[in-house]
Scaffold this active site. Structure first.
Site, PDB file in Angstrom:
ATOM      1  CE1 TYR A   1     110.355 -30.136   7.189  1.00  0.00           C
ATOM      2  CE2 TYR A   1     111.421 -32.041   6.435  1.00  0.00           C
ATOM      3  CZ  TYR A   1     110.823 -31.088   6.088  1.00  0.00           C
ATOM      4  OH  TYR A   1     110.220 -30.805   4.699  1.00  0.00           O
TER       5      TYR A   1
ATOM      6  CE  LYS B   1     106.738 -30.872   5.830  1.00  0.00           C
ATOM      7  NZ  LYS B   1     105.918 -29.989   5.376  1.00  0.00           N
TER       8      LYS B   1
ATOM      9  CB  SER C   1     109.309 -34.366   3.530  1.00  0.00           C
ATOM     10  OG  SER C   1     110.707 -34.563   3.545  1.00  0.00           O
TER      11      SER C   1
END
Length: 336
Positions: free
Chosen positions: A150, A154, A125
């Site tokens: 989040y 990643k 991402s």
């Protein structure tokens, strides 16, 4: 025929990638735990491609089940989508995000090592860049402290993969997505958030459809031309095709390093208000929206420099923002 495992293959990006894989001549096996997807997607993939992928309802957090799968299936490569993916939710539920996104990755990589599988595509991402100091964002932009759990999963995921590539036979490519939107041209698969959408486009389409009373625009005091946050919105079919290009690069042994990473976006940023007005224009639907306070974890602006993906993967976007928004609306109407 190469057999490719797609984890999270009934999700939004996963299902579109399964379609592109099948149309490119690959045999596909899907693992999905159906926590954020629906089994009906499997039939809809078959309707598009006339092929039904093999499906396993399996939770990658269960190490025993993961081990059993690899002991009984021969796999040539893996595209790993399965993960929790909402920035806002990750701020509220960090431990769930770390458990789901990190443990499942580690268990997969362990099985790849033990079963001598070397080709791995990781769903990464643009959140790994945090708030980039220069735009557009290139692959040389520094990876800054993540703005959300989040984003951190990643970053950690990429570090785990890079370390594994150094130690083992693994060859991996991380695709750093910007903002995927839209639906397949058949309108048989699209974005299907369960519960209240965490992303802008499904919230827009559900507002236009009357499912949501009002769209909240999180902040109009950002340092952007109209004060709203800017993102790079890419059609999900273009994004799916980038996975095929990355996978082919590994299968053909054309990778320059054991671990590589590429930005996958359009190269153009659009503000929230620009997206709202473009949607209204392309669909002739008026949206009820209001400006509210900023949302924790959101950056001001992020859009990609895609030069590296174009030159090394021989990939570039083909579909327009208007096409993406129109297909998202057609998909929404199909749901009601």
């Amino acid at each position: 025929m190469k057999k490719i495992l797609v984890t999270g293959g009934l999700g939004f990006i996963g299902s579109h990638t399964v379609v592109e894989l099948q149309e490119a001549g690959f045999e596909v096996v899907i693992i999905d735990n159906l926590l954020n997807s629906k089994i009906e997607v499997l039939d809809n993939i078959e309707k598009i491609t006339s092929q039904k992928p093999e499906f396993f309802n399996l939770d990658l957090r269960n190490k025993k089940d993961v081990n059993h799968f690899f002991n009984t299936n021969l796999i040539d490569g893996i595209i790993h989508f399965a993960a929790s993916k909402a920035v806002g939710e990750s701020v509220e539920k960090p431990l769930e995000y770390y458990e789901n996104n990190i443990n499942s990755l580690v268990y997969l990589l362990q099985e790849m090592r033990d079963h001598n599988i070397s080709n791995f595509i990781f769903s990464s991402s643009c959140t790994v860049y945090g708030q980039a100091s220069e735009l557009p964002i290139t692959e040389n932009s520094p990876v800054k402290p993540a703005e959300s759990p989040y984003g951190n999963t990643k970053q950690i995921g990429e570090e785990i993969i890079k370390d594994t590539c150094k130690a083992d036979h693994l060859n991996a490519i991380a695709l750093r997505y910007f903002n995927p939107i839209g639906a397949h041209e058949s309108i048989k698969i699209g974005e299907l958030p369960l519960g209240v959408p965490q992303n802008l486009i499904p919230y827009i389409t559900q507002t236009a459809a009357g499912i949501r009373k009002q769209l909240s625009v999180f902040g109009n005091d950002y340092n952007t031309p109209d004060g709203t946050a800017i993102r790079d919105y890419i059609h999900v079919v273009d994004l799916a095709k980038a996975h095929i290009a990355a996978l082919q690069r590994l299968l053909d042994k054309k990778n320059n390093q054991k671990f590589e990473y590429f930005n996958v976006g359009t190269g153009k940023g659009s503000s929230v208000l620009e997206i709202i007005h473009a949607f209204e224009n392309v669909t002739q639907q008026e949206l009820n929206y209001q400006i509210v306070g900023r949302r924790e974890g959101d950056v001001t602006a992020a859009y990609a420099d895609t030069t590296k993906a174009q030159s090394e993967l021989n990939w570039k976007t083909e579909k327009t923002l208007d096409e993406a928004l129109k297909s998202a609306w057609e998909w929404q109407k199909r749901q009601s």
